[in-house]
Design an enzyme around this catalytic site. Structure first.
Site, PDB file in Angstrom:
ATOM      1  N   ARG A 116      16.133   2.755 -31.217  1.00 29.51           N
ATOM      2  CA  ARG A 116      15.870   2.764 -32.654  1.00 29.51           C
ATOM      3  C   ARG A 116      17.202   2.858 -33.398  1.00 29.51           C
ATOM      4  O   ARG A 116      18.125   3.543 -32.945  1.00 29.51           O
ATOM      5  CB  ARG A 116      14.956   3.933 -33.025  1.00 29.51           C
ATOM      6  CG  ARG A 116      13.570   3.826 -32.398  1.00 29.51           C
ATOM      7  CD  ARG A 116      12.694   5.011 -32.777  1.00 29.51           C
ATOM      8  NE  ARG A 116      11.359   4.889 -32.166  1.00 29.51           N
ATOM      9  CZ  ARG A 116      11.023   5.338 -30.963  1.00 29.51           C
ATOM     10  NH1 ARG A 116      11.949   5.986 -30.225  1.00 29.51           N
ATOM     11  NH2 ARG A 116       9.823   5.170 -30.475  1.00 29.51           N
ATOM     12  N   LYS A 158      11.948  10.132 -31.787  1.00 32.43           N
ATOM     13  CA  LYS A 158      10.714  10.097 -32.553  1.00 32.43           C
ATOM     14  C   LYS A 158       9.614  10.904 -31.872  1.00 32.43           C
ATOM     15  O   LYS A 158       8.843  11.614 -32.524  1.00 32.43           O
ATOM     16  CB  LYS A 158      10.259   8.643 -32.735  1.00 32.43           C
ATOM     17  CG  LYS A 158       8.980   8.470 -33.523  1.00 32.43           C
ATOM     18  CD  LYS A 158       8.630   7.000 -33.656  1.00 32.43           C
ATOM     19  CE  LYS A 158       7.325   6.811 -34.427  1.00 32.43           C
ATOM     20  NZ  LYS A 158       6.962   5.377 -34.549  1.00 32.43           N
ATOM     21  N   HIS A 213      15.870  -2.875 -36.607  1.00 32.21           N
ATOM     22  CA  HIS A 213      14.742  -2.378 -35.826  1.00 32.21           C
ATOM     23  C   HIS A 213      14.037  -3.507 -35.079  1.00 32.21           C
ATOM     24  O   HIS A 213      13.413  -3.295 -34.033  1.00 32.21           O
ATOM     25  CB  HIS A 213      13.752  -1.661 -36.733  1.00 32.21           C
ATOM     26  CG  HIS A 213      12.814  -0.756 -36.005  1.00 32.21           C
ATOM     27  ND1 HIS A 213      11.692  -1.221 -35.354  1.00 32.21           N
ATOM     28  CD2 HIS A 213      12.820   0.584 -35.811  1.00 32.21           C
ATOM     29  CE1 HIS A 213      11.057  -0.208 -34.793  1.00 32.21           C
ATOM     30  NE2 HIS A 213      11.713   0.902 -35.049  1.00 32.21           N
ATOM     31  N   ARG A 260      14.061  -4.330 -31.192  1.00 27.01           N
ATOM     32  CA  ARG A 260      13.136  -3.710 -30.236  1.00 27.01           C
ATOM     33  C   ARG A 260      11.981  -4.666 -29.931  1.00 27.01           C
ATOM     34  O   ARG A 260      11.584  -4.824 -28.774  1.00 27.01           O
ATOM     35  CB  ARG A 260      12.626  -2.379 -30.791  1.00 27.01           C
ATOM     36  CG  ARG A 260      13.694  -1.304 -30.823  1.00 27.01           C
ATOM     37  CD  ARG A 260      13.280  -0.057 -31.585  1.00 27.01           C
ATOM     38  NE  ARG A 260      12.110   0.604 -31.061  1.00 27.01           N
ATOM     39  CZ  ARG A 260      12.090   1.380 -29.980  1.00 27.01           C
ATOM     40  NH1 ARG A 260      13.198   1.557 -29.270  1.00 27.01           N
ATOM     41  NH2 ARG A 260      10.977   1.982 -29.600  1.00 27.01           N
ATOM     42  N   HIS A 287       8.518   4.756 -25.476  1.00 23.70           N
ATOM     43  CA  HIS A 287       7.119   4.943 -25.800  1.00 23.70           C
ATOM     44  C   HIS A 287       6.513   5.900 -24.770  1.00 23.70           C
ATOM     45  O   HIS A 287       7.028   6.035 -23.663  1.00 23.70           O
ATOM     46  CB  HIS A 287       6.376   3.610 -25.774  1.00 23.70           C
ATOM     47  CG  HIS A 287       6.746   2.715 -26.905  1.00 23.70           C
ATOM     48  ND1 HIS A 287       6.457   1.372 -26.927  1.00 23.70           N
ATOM     49  CD2 HIS A 287       7.412   2.964 -28.068  1.00 23.70           C
ATOM     50  CE1 HIS A 287       6.914   0.832 -28.049  1.00 23.70           C
ATOM     51  NE2 HIS A 287       7.493   1.786 -28.756  1.00 23.70           N
ATOM     52  N   TYR A 289       5.467  10.818 -18.555  1.00 21.33           N
ATOM     53  CA  TYR A 289       6.537  10.799 -17.573  1.00 21.33           C
ATOM     54  C   TYR A 289       7.779  11.492 -18.147  1.00 21.33           C
ATOM     55  O   TYR A 289       8.042  11.447 -19.347  1.00 21.33           O
ATOM     56  CB  TYR A 289       6.908   9.363 -17.210  1.00 21.33           C
ATOM     57  CG  TYR A 289       6.014   8.741 -16.173  1.00 21.33           C
ATOM     58  CD1 TYR A 289       6.186   9.011 -14.824  1.00 21.33           C
ATOM     59  CD2 TYR A 289       4.994   7.876 -16.536  1.00 21.33           C
ATOM     60  CE1 TYR A 289       5.377   8.432 -13.859  1.00 21.33           C
ATOM     61  CE2 TYR A 289       4.171   7.286 -15.581  1.00 21.33           C
ATOM     62  CZ  TYR A 289       4.372   7.572 -14.238  1.00 21.33           C
ATOM     63  OH  TYR A 289       3.578   6.996 -13.292  1.00 21.33           O
TER      64      TYR A 289
END
Length: 412
Positions: A244, A271, A334, A337, A361, A371
């Site tokens: 990001r 985030k 951005h 991504r 994510h 994870y």
């Protein structure tokens, strides 16, 4: 209180999708769903929660169900799992169909995601689920869902003109099914089989270049960009690392281990509020070593030109893109991504779970937990190096395969 035959005969389903449970004690209960009444017994064996199915009432009477439950408990005391010898195969199949539905899986997945999402995002996803998905595939066992089932749902959304929402709902279905794979409810995520089956989102809704040929031109323009070394380096690293923009511009030298080719971003900067590991391809390491000679004495990798006590402005990368002629409707910082996500999946055929990990994510493990930061790190490092090498070849003018074939316009 123990059940009675009179009480059971009078029971009616309340309408709850999951059914109504009535306990008889000692783990035996009656599940009332629609017009059927199922005998069930919950127990634990070898540290795992399991359920026995004893058939339906009145075919299996209350007394018979209690006998079956007592036999099962004797086997448990003897250290034997009663499930295999005692289960009625048809009853067990019905049990799985009752419990392992798409709606049940989706609601469990949504609850898992709550801690790492904003309330607004959760509400939007829940609205999609309840309005567009549950009425059509909610009661289907997850293991029976086929690509055509999800396609039918998405086409209904497309038909009302919500093309972007259709794509987002497909992504949500994929995330739910991958969670189902992780916890053993599904064999695979079937949404990749829908590739090319949806109406393309109009380009005006994208602030990212996702066609390799167009990306090649952008990369050449970026490498020819004449600006301050801090801005130029940040610009070149943006497509390589696809973090990001705020994570990149706020990077600190203390977070990097260039010898190990790793960047560890603290949870406070992420985030999702989870520490993130970024494997650095050799191209990124070279760029950072060069920049270290200029800004390595300070805290920030990309310091502000006005004061080294602050990081680079959030507008720096976008301003450079505008100076190269790329408007905000075509490309944004951005947007790299989305560029990486699309091309890594659709051109380089990289594993979707590795891409999702690298995008920071939330990816669920087989125990239903996110994870940790080191998950699949060697595989992610190899993917990042392949991505960097691909960008180099693209910039150098290598032949590229478009994601979408050119339209047939016929003879001139």
């Amino acid at each position: 209180m123990a059940l009675t035959d009179l009480f059971i005969r009078k029971l009616k389903h309340s309408g709850k999708p999951s059914g109504d449970k009535y306990s008889d004690g000692r783990s035996l209960y009656l599940l009332v769903k629609e017009s059927n009444k199922y005998w069930r017994m919950n127990y634990r064996f070898d540290g795992k929660h399991k359920t026995l199915a004893f058939g339906t009432y009145p075919e299996i009477s209350l007394a018979e169900a209690r006998e079956l439950c007592a036999d099962a408990r004797k086997q448990l005391r003897a250290g034997v799992d009663p499930k295999a010898p005692k289960i009625d195969p048809h009853a067990q199949q019905q049990l799985e169909a009752d419990l392992n539905t798409f709606e049940a899986l989706a609601r469990e997945w949504l609850a898992k995601m709550e801690a790492s999402r904003s309330a607004g995002t959760q509400e939007k996803v829940l609205a999609w689920l309840e309005h567009d998905l549950f009425p059509f595939i909610g009661q289907m066992p997850v293991s029976t869902i086929k690509p055509r089932d999800i396609l039918g749902v998405i086409q209904r959304v497309e038909a009302r003109g919500a093309v972007d929402s259709a794509h987002r709902i497909k992504q949500v279905c994929g995330q739910i099914l991958r969670y189902g794979v992780a916890i053993g409810w599904a064999e695979r995520d079937v949404t990749p089989d829908l590739k090319g089956a949806l109406v393309a989102v109009p380009r005006k809704n994208f602030a990212a270049i996702t066609e390799p040929k167009e990306l090649a031109g952008l990369l050449r323009a970026m490498h020819a960009y004449n600006g301050h070394v801090v801005a130029v380096t940040a610009l070149k690293l943006t497509p390589l690392l696809f973090v990001r923009p705020g994570e990149l511009r706020a990077a600190e030298w203390s977070e990097f281990n260039l010898d190990a080719a790793e960047w560890r971003i603290p949870a406070a900067k992420m985030k999702m509020k989870m520490e993130h590991m970024v494997p650095l391809p050799k191209q990124a390491v070279e760029l950072l070593r060069e920049l270290h000679r200029v800004t390595g004495h300070g805290k920030f990798v990309f310091p502000s030109l006005r004061t080294e006590q602050a990081c680079m402005s959030e507008n720096t990368i976008n301003a450079a893109l505008r100076a190269m002629g790329y408007t905000k409707d075509v490309m944004t910082a951005h947007g790299f991504r989305a560029t990486a996500r699309t091309i890594l999946d659709e051109v380089l055929n990289e594993r979707v779970d590795l891409i999702e990990h690298q995008l920071a994510h939330r990816v669920i493990d087989p125990n239903g937990r996110a994870y940790n930061r080191t998950a699949h790190l060697p595989a992610r490092a190899a993917m990042m190096q392949r991505w960097a090498d691909y960008l180099d070849k693209l910039r150098a003018g290598a032949n590229v395969i478009p994601i979408r074939p050119a339209p047939d316009v016929g003879p001139a």
